[in-house]
Design a protein around this motif. Structure first.
Motif, mmCIF file in Angstrom:
data_model
loop_
_atom_site.group_PDB
_atom_site.id
_atom_site.type_symbol
_atom_site.label_atom_id
_atom_site.label_comp_id
_atom_site.label_asym_id
_atom_site.label_seq_id
_atom_site.Cartn_x
_atom_site.Cartn_y
_atom_site.Cartn_z
ATOM 1 N N GLY A 198 0.813 -1.216 0.000
ATOM 2 C CA GLY A 198 0.000 0.000 0.000
ATOM 3 C C GLY A 198 0.842 1.259 0.000
ATOM 4 N N THR A 199 1.918 1.275 0.783
ATOM 5 C CA THR A 199 2.797 2.443 0.811
ATOM 6 C C THR A 199 3.513 2.606 -0.518
ATOM 7 N N THR A 200 3.876 1.488 -1.144
ATOM 8 C CA THR A 200 4.467 1.560 -2.485
ATOM 9 C C THR A 200 3.475 2.164 -3.470
ATOM 10 N N ALA A 201 2.207 1.802 -3.338
ATOM 11 C CA ALA A 201 1.183 2.394 -4.203
ATOM 12 C C ALA A 201 1.147 3.907 -4.037
ATOM 13 N N SER A 202 1.258 4.384 -2.800
ATOM 14 C CA SER A 202 1.270 5.828 -2.555
ATOM 15 C C SER A 202 2.502 6.478 -3.187
ATOM 16 N N ILE A 203 3.665 5.863 -2.984
ATOM 17 C CA ILE A 203 4.910 6.427 -3.505
ATOM 18 C C ILE A 203 4.890 6.477 -5.027
ATOM 19 N N LEU A 204 4.469 5.389 -5.649
ATOM 20 C CA LEU A 204 4.456 5.342 -7.116
ATOM 21 C C LEU A 204 3.373 6.254 -7.687
ATOM 22 N N THR A 205 2.246 6.354 -7.011
ATOM 23 C CA THR A 205 1.208 7.283 -7.464
ATOM 24 C C THR A 205 1.772 8.700 -7.505
ATOM 25 N N TYR A 206 2.472 9.068 -6.451
ATOM 26 C CA TYR A 206 3.062 10.406 -6.406
ATOM 27 C C TYR A 206 4.086 10.578 -7.523
ATOM 28 N N ALA A 207 4.899 9.563 -7.766
ATOM 29 C CA ALA A 207 5.937 9.664 -8.789
ATOM 30 C C ALA A 207 5.343 9.751 -10.193
ATOM 31 N N TYR A 208 4.384 8.886 -10.501
ATOM 32 C CA TYR A 208 3.792 8.891 -11.845
ATOM 33 C C TYR A 208 3.048 10.200 -12.119
ATOM 34 N N LEU A 209 2.290 10.668 -11.141
ATOM 35 C CA LEU A 209 1.461 11.849 -11.390
ATOM 36 C C LEU A 209 2.253 13.149 -11.330
ATOM 37 N N SER A 210 3.367 13.164 -10.621
ATOM 38 C CA SER A 210 4.156 14.399 -10.535
ATOM 39 C C SER A 210 4.666 14.848 -11.889
ATOM 40 N N ALA A 211 4.778 13.917 -12.813
ATOM 41 C CA ALA A 211 5.293 14.250 -14.140
ATOM 42 C C ALA A 211 4.218 14.756 -15.099
ATOM 43 N N LEU A 212 2.955 14.741 -14.664
ATOM 44 C CA LEU A 212 1.869 15.127 -15.561
ATOM 45 C C LEU A 212 1.591 16.627 -15.481
ATOM 46 N N PRO A 213 1.327 17.254 -16.625
ATOM 47 C CA PRO A 213 1.148 18.709 -16.636
ATOM 48 C C PRO A 213 -0.302 19.185 -16.506
ATOM 49 N N ASP A 214 -1.264 18.278 -16.658
ATOM 50 C CA ASP A 214 -2.639 18.729 -16.854
ATOM 51 C C ASP A 214 -3.555 18.493 -15.665
ATOM 52 N N LEU A 215 -3.003 18.230 -14.477
ATOM 53 C CA LEU A 215 -3.844 18.007 -13.308
ATOM 54 C C LEU A 215 -4.140 19.329 -12.606
ATOM 55 N N LYS A 216 -5.100 19.272 -11.675
ATOM 56 C CA LYS A 216 -5.511 20.481 -10.961
ATOM 57 C C LYS A 216 -5.477 20.229 -9.456
ATOM 58 N N GLY A 217 -5.081 21.238 -8.706
ATOM 59 C CA GLY A 217 -5.038 21.112 -7.260
ATOM 60 C C GLY A 217 -3.676 20.675 -6.764
ATOM 61 N N ARG A 218 -3.668 19.889 -5.705
ATOM 62 C CA ARG A 218 -2.410 19.497 -5.061
ATOM 63 C C ARG A 218 -2.422 18.012 -4.716
ATOM 64 N N LEU A 219 -1.244 17.388 -4.826
ATOM 65 C CA LEU A 219 -1.054 15.992 -4.438
ATOM 66 C C LEU A 219 0.064 15.947 -3.396
ATOM 67 N N THR A 220 -0.211 15.300 -2.255
ATOM 68 C CA THR A 220 0.775 15.227 -1.185
ATOM 69 C C THR A 220 1.005 13.779 -0.789
ATOM 70 N N LEU A 221 2.264 13.439 -0.617
ATOM 71 C CA LEU A 221 2.665 12.104 -0.174
ATOM 72 C C LEU A 221 3.116 12.175 1.280
ATOM 73 N N THR A 222 2.564 11.309 2.120
ATOM 74 C CA THR A 222 3.016 11.190 3.511
ATOM 75 C C THR A 222 3.433 9.742 3.760
ATOM 76 N N VAL A 223 4.685 9.544 4.122
ATOM 77 C CA VAL A 223 5.226 8.223 4.451
ATOM 78 C C VAL A 223 5.664 8.288 5.908
ATOM 79 N N VAL A 224 5.046 7.480 6.754
ATOM 80 C CA VAL A 224 5.192 7.692 8.197
ATOM 81 C C VAL A 224 5.656 6.439 8.935
ATOM 82 N N SER A 225 6.153 6.669 10.132
ATOM 83 C CA SER A 225 6.549 5.622 11.065
ATOM 84 C C SER A 225 5.508 5.502 12.175
ATOM 85 N N ASP A 226 5.750 4.589 13.100
ATOM 86 C CA ASP A 226 5.033 4.509 14.378
ATOM 87 C C ASP A 226 3.522 4.376 14.238
#
Length: 409
Positions: free
Chosen positions: A120-148
């Motif tokens: 699941g965390t890999t899905a979050s990381i890869l989602t952030y990586a794939y979408l960060s390269a796209l120019p046509d999205l709107k709003g904001r995307l934030t990745l949080t990878v946490v401990s504990d």
């Protein structure tokens, strides 16, 4: 663009599998909760992609990472959340493979934490990586990878909400905790962990007339605590309707009786100790209990009933964990998008359920932010031979990528 994203994920399959295997090999059992090796793995990936991030740390052994991408004008802010600490391994000899090997057996990746929740965390990381390269999205995307997360401690997501709440709250949260393809989780039961201590004068085991036995006193208290599973409450209408409709798939995903357990107070005595030796009257008994409270239970009223037992029993009590029940709108925009993409990818239309256990998603729901969970099945979760089939891992990743894309398009 959706088809292009799916093609990219398919083309990257080998590197994704390798990333997951190495993620499992980066041991991060909690306790003790040291996630530095796992975080180094995440950071190395983001560094190679040229993606910036910030670390927020209250305990240097438990780092947390935040990365954010601002696209075109738009009010939506999707937060991706995953944790990197995992359950410990009790006995590695019970496993068919080394639990920290990330070995592939019959098309599945094996290892502690692969289901909970490194896929699941890999899905979050890869989602952030794939979408960060796209120019046509709107709003904001934030990745949080946490401990504990596994101990609900203060050093992970709770720390982020302390130091940078505006950066990570967002308008919706997507999380890849294990859910199975049959379900999407929109809420969870509350967890109240309580420690009780019962005392008595004690004495010689042959002189039972001089003192009550603290262990026997504890048994009586435990019986009355268990009776609180009959606590009366009214479910929120929306929660009741969703769970009425999801019963069959809920039980198929989590085992017969899961749907009923989601809707009632449950009680478990997790630890108990007392007495110095067999021929002495125990002067002390300590035990810990785990109450799980459904949505609709008023925690204050419930705890008042627990404390009222002090009128009948003499005990000291300590609250170890106090996580309130929580839920968001079952038919939220993010939920509908996840369900649509999940059905397209797997052929299975998932249903709305609440989680029996707790996750960091609760922290967003406490702030009235819809938080939706969709991840792999919990095979071997907290037990032996934890694993996720590679095909399932790829479908989770694809669902998260497409969902984030749709939400921000």
């Amino acid at each position: 663009m959706r088809e292009q994203l799916l093609k990219e994920i398919d083309a990257d399959q080998a590197s994704i599998v390798t990333f997951l295997q190495e993620f499992v090999r980066a041991r991060s059992p909690n306790p003790p909760g040291d996630t530095r090796s796992a975080m180094a793995h995440v950071r190395s990936f983001l560094d190679k992609k040229g993606l910036g991030y910030r670390l927020h740390t209250r305990d240097e052994t438990m780092p947390n990472l935040v990365a954010s991408k601002l696209f075109g004008a738009g009010k939506k802010h999707l937060v991706l959340n995953g944790h990197i600490d995992v359950f410990p391994v009790n006995d590695a000899s019970d496993w068919k493979v080394d639990p920290w090997s990330g070995a592939i057996v019959d098309g599945a990746i094996y290892g502690r934490g692969v289901a909970d929740m490194k896929v699941g965390t890999t899905a979050s990381i890869l989602t952030y990586a794939y979408l960060s390269a796209l120019p046509d999205l709107k709003g904001r995307l934030t990745l949080t990878v946490v401990s504990d997360e596994e101990t609900f401690g203060p050093y992970g997501a709770r720390h982020l909400f302390d130091v940078c709440p505006d950066e990570i709250t967002g308008t919706a949260c997507l999380n890849g905790e294990p859910s199975s393809f049959e379900t999407v989780r929109f809420g969870e039961k509350g967890a109240f962990w309580l420690r009780f201590r019962v005392t008595a004068p004690g004495g010689h085991g042959a002189y039972t007339h001089v003192s009550p036995n603290a262990i026997e006193l504890a048994y009586a208290l435990i019986a009355d605590l268990k009776a609180l599973t009959k606590f009366e409450f009214i479910e929120p209408k929306e929660v009741a309707q969703a769970l009425d409709q999801s019963k069959a798939q809920f039980d198929a995903a989590y085992g017969a009786g899961a749907s009923a357990a989601a809707r009632k107070v449950t009680f478990n005595v997790g630890t108990i100790s007392g007495g110095p030796k067999v021929n002495m009257i125990a002067s002390e008994c300590q035990f810990e209990v785990d109450f799980r409270l459904p949505n609709g239970v008023d925690p204050e009223r419930f705890m008042a009933d627990v404390k009222a037992l002090g009128q009948k029993h003499k005990f000291a009590m300590e609250i170890l964990i106090e996580n309130r029940p929580n839920w968001c709108e079952p038919n939220s925009e993010l939920t509908r998008i996840v369900m649509r993409n999940a059905e397209t990818l797997t052929g299975i239309k998932p249903v709305d359920v609440v989680s029996l256990g707790n996750t960091d998603a609760r922290l967003w729901r406490y702030r009235n932010v819809p938080a939706v969970i969709y991840g792999p099945a919990p095979r071997g979760l907290g037990s032996k031979n934890e694993n996720v089939p590679i095909a399932d891992a790829l479908n989770v990743i694809k669902c998260h990528v497409l969902t984030a894309y749709d939400y921000l398009s």
